[in-house]
Design a protein around this motif. Sequence first.
Motif, short mmCIF file in Angstrom:
data_model
loop_
_atom_site.label_atom_id
_atom_site.label_comp_id
_atom_site.label_asym_id
_atom_site.label_seq_id
_atom_site.Cartn_x
_atom_site.Cartn_y
_atom_site.Cartn_z
N ARG A 6 -79.57 -70.41 -25.93
CA ARG A 6 -78.88 -69.32 -26.62
C ARG A 6 -78.14 -68.42 -25.64
N GLU A 135 -73.44 -68.49 -35.00
CA GLU A 135 -74.32 -69.14 -34.04
C GLU A 135 -73.59 -70.13 -33.13
N GLU A 200 -78.78 -72.23 -31.89
CA GLU A 200 -79.64 -71.05 -32.06
C GLU A 200 -80.72 -71.33 -33.10
N THR A 203 -83.29 -73.84 -31.57
CA THR A 203 -84.12 -73.19 -30.57
C THR A 203 -85.21 -72.35 -31.22
N HIS A 204 -84.87 -71.73 -32.33
CA HIS A 204 -85.86 -70.88 -33.01
C HIS A 204 -86.85 -71.69 -33.84
N THR A 372 -81.98 -64.12 -36.27
CA THR A 372 -81.74 -65.54 -36.48
C THR A 372 -82.59 -66.14 -37.59
N ALA A 437 -82.04 -61.76 -32.09
CA ALA A 437 -82.57 -63.08 -31.82
C ALA A 437 -84.01 -62.92 -31.39
#
Length: 441
Positions: A6, A135, A200, A203-204, A372, A437
């Motif tokens: 990110r 994103e 993004e 990744t989350h 996010t 984020a």
Amino acid sequence: MNDDPRSILANSRMGAFQIAAVGVCVLLNALDGFDVLSISFASPGIAAEWGVSRGALGIVLSMELIGMAIGSIFIGSVADAIGRRPVILGSLVCMVIGMFLASTASGIEILSAYRFFTGLGIGGMLASINAMAAEYSNARHKNLAVTIMAAGYPVGAIIGGAVSSALLAHYDWRSVFLFGAAATAVFFPLVWFLLPEAIEYLTHKRPAGALEKINKTLKRMGHPTVEALPEVSGEKEKHVGVAKLFSPALARTTVLLTVTYFMHILTFYFMLKWIPKIIVDMGFAASEAGGVLVWANVGGASGAFLLGILTQRFGVRGLTICSMAIGFFLVVLFGMGQADLKQLSIVASVAVFFVNAAIVGLYAIFAQSFPTDVRAGGTGFVIGVGRGGAALGPVIAGFLFQGGASLPVVATIMACGTLIAAGTLALTKPLPVSARAPSVT
């Protein structure tokens, strides 16, 4: 070495692939713009063929907006759970089916059902592409990317309106929906090959194979890959999904943005949905009425692009509030009537210039107002509930007209929505950058 993908996206220059991905989001919103307004282009022919009253026509004009509201709320949350990309693909399928079925409708009730179904797909699409555009952008150009994405809506209406006017000059209203179904189908392979899942989001949420998918996308962007995903720090979330939108940190923002969008969109859709019928009732041909709507959307697109550029130097919130205030006066001016079709087109174009500039400003504000994990859901909730204003706008105007109210009176009443929206938006506060984020170590 930076192991947070990110941060790589936020701080790196946007390459061709990222720009292309945002471009796909712009095109998808343009598609939404045509699909939503297809009923507006077709409405004079439908009213003439089936003998539909203004009140009933107002309900039909609102059916896909009701579907959009439900789709935005529920499908937007699904996009936060399973990903933006599968929701976008599913929404396209829904829209193709709905547009095709609308061309086969033989009565007002079944047409309303088909438009509602189409709206479900459009609603899910809007929530997802707003999050996706944000994103895929770096930090410097995030507001610009989202506002340009939102500007795709009137561009789609312009192109679709020009095509619709040509079709209506030779065929009946059904041709508009057939064209929309074909155009929508073309976008499925475009999304499949050019719009991978947002880094993004991956990744989350960290689904199976997330690291491999992230590195594959980073390579396509021309950025360095990462060896491992960053560790998530902090306590486990106590609120998820829609519930988090009403947590102490977000409740005020959620409520105020929803009211703002509801009231402003009421004014916006009064203009977009009723312009063709108003012009036809003045004695002009349906094809000429479609031309006025096209010019209105030219103004909307111009306002959207200008606001996007201005966000690089000025705050998006202040720009949006100013656009709403000016838009109020211009909608009232439109309602006062003009001497000829050219003047009507000019006034409609300038009014929608400011009203739509405020719409795209709101989309940028949505993207920066939710973190996010609830960005698509938060955007979807605000758009979904706010779409109640979009659905009510044409209905209220229809029954005001049917009750004998003149165009100046109706326009003034409907313009008050955007004035109220300016006031409620002024009460909102942006989410701190550090909270947009999840924190990582």
